[in-house]
Design a protein around this motif. Structure first.
Motif, PDB file in Angstrom:
ATOM      1  N   VAL A 157     -13.982  -2.877  29.862  1.00 47.58           N
ATOM      2  CA  VAL A 157     -15.175  -3.077  29.049  1.00 47.58           C
ATOM      3  C   VAL A 157     -15.176  -2.171  27.833  1.00 47.58           C
ATOM      4  O   VAL A 157     -14.553  -1.103  27.819  1.00 47.58           O
ATOM      5  N   LYS A 158     -15.897  -2.615  26.839  1.00 44.44           N
ATOM      6  CA  LYS A 158     -16.257  -1.727  25.738  1.00 44.44           C
ATOM      7  C   LYS A 158     -17.535  -1.024  26.174  1.00 44.44           C
ATOM      8  O   LYS A 158     -18.487  -1.661  26.605  1.00 44.44           O
ATOM      9  N   ILE A 159     -17.553   0.282  26.084  1.00 43.79           N
ATOM     10  CA  ILE A 159     -18.741   1.038  26.451  1.00 43.79           C
ATOM     11  C   ILE A 159     -19.784   0.884  25.341  1.00 43.79           C
ATOM     12  O   ILE A 159     -19.508   1.173  24.181  1.00 43.79           O
ATOM     13  N   GLY A 160     -20.969   0.428  25.725  1.00 45.88           N
ATOM     14  CA  GLY A 160     -22.007   0.202  24.725  1.00 45.88           C
ATOM     15  C   GLY A 160     -22.795   1.449  24.376  1.00 45.88           C
ATOM     16  O   GLY A 160     -23.182   1.656  23.224  1.00 45.88           O
ATOM     17  N   SER A 200     -22.356  -0.131  29.983  1.00 48.28           N
ATOM     18  CA  SER A 200     -21.907  -1.328  29.274  1.00 48.28           C
ATOM     19  C   SER A 200     -22.649  -2.525  29.838  1.00 48.28           C
ATOM     20  O   SER A 200     -22.897  -2.597  31.042  1.00 48.28           O
ATOM     21  N   ASP A 223     -21.829  -6.354  25.114  1.00 48.16           N
ATOM     22  CA  ASP A 223     -20.569  -5.660  24.873  1.00 48.16           C
ATOM     23  C   ASP A 223     -19.399  -6.529  25.308  1.00 48.16           C
ATOM     24  O   ASP A 223     -19.562  -7.464  26.071  1.00 48.16           O
ATOM     25  N   TRP A 255     -16.402  -7.619  27.439  1.00 49.06           N
ATOM     26  CA  TRP A 255     -15.910  -7.499  28.797  1.00 49.06           C
ATOM     27  C   TRP A 255     -14.715  -8.437  28.962  1.00 49.06           C
ATOM     28  O   TRP A 255     -14.707  -9.549  28.419  1.00 49.06           O
TER      29      TRP A 255
END
Length: 123
Positions: free
Chosen positions: A96-99, A106, A111, A113
């Motif tokens: 994931v991209k950390i939001g 996330s 964001d 995934w």
């Protein structure tokens, strides 16, 4: 636009190891904190670990000392080395991209995934 593609999941006996990879396209990787979440059957998604843009790392208590997050900035790839695996680690693992870097959270609604990779640990 960007994409995250996980690989490396599989079936492993308790005590074994696996290494997951996440190939990131576009500029997702270089511009953001990244991490891993997992979702086990009947349970809520949970944070596993994360890496900030500067390389700082964060781990859930349940995986500390057993899992290691790392990255290759040339290959735009994130890794999750999992050692001493337990049956309770069985889950689908998502890159994931950390939001929110303050809380390392996330949200798949907002964001990036990946589609996930299945990890099954037999007892």
């Amino acid at each position: 636009q960007g994409e995250l593609v996980e690989s490396g999941g599989g079936l492993v006996p308790a005590g074994g190891s696996l290494r997951l990879s996440c190939a990131a396209s576009g500029n997702i990787f270089s511009s953001n904190a990244m991490g891993w979440y997992r979702e086990a059957p009947g349970k809520e998604r949970e944070f596993v670990d994360g890496m900030g843009r500067g390389g700082s790392t964060y781990y859930a208590d349940s995986v500390k000392g057993r899992f290691t997050i790392s990255r290759d900035t040339v290959k735009n790839t994130l890794y999750l080395q999992m050692n001493s695996l337990k049956p309770e680690d069985t889950a689908i693992y998502y890159c994931v991209k950390i939001g929110d870097v303050r809380t390392m959270t996330s949200d798949p609604r907002y964001d990036y995934w990946g589609h996930g990779t299945q990890v099954t640990v037999s007892s």
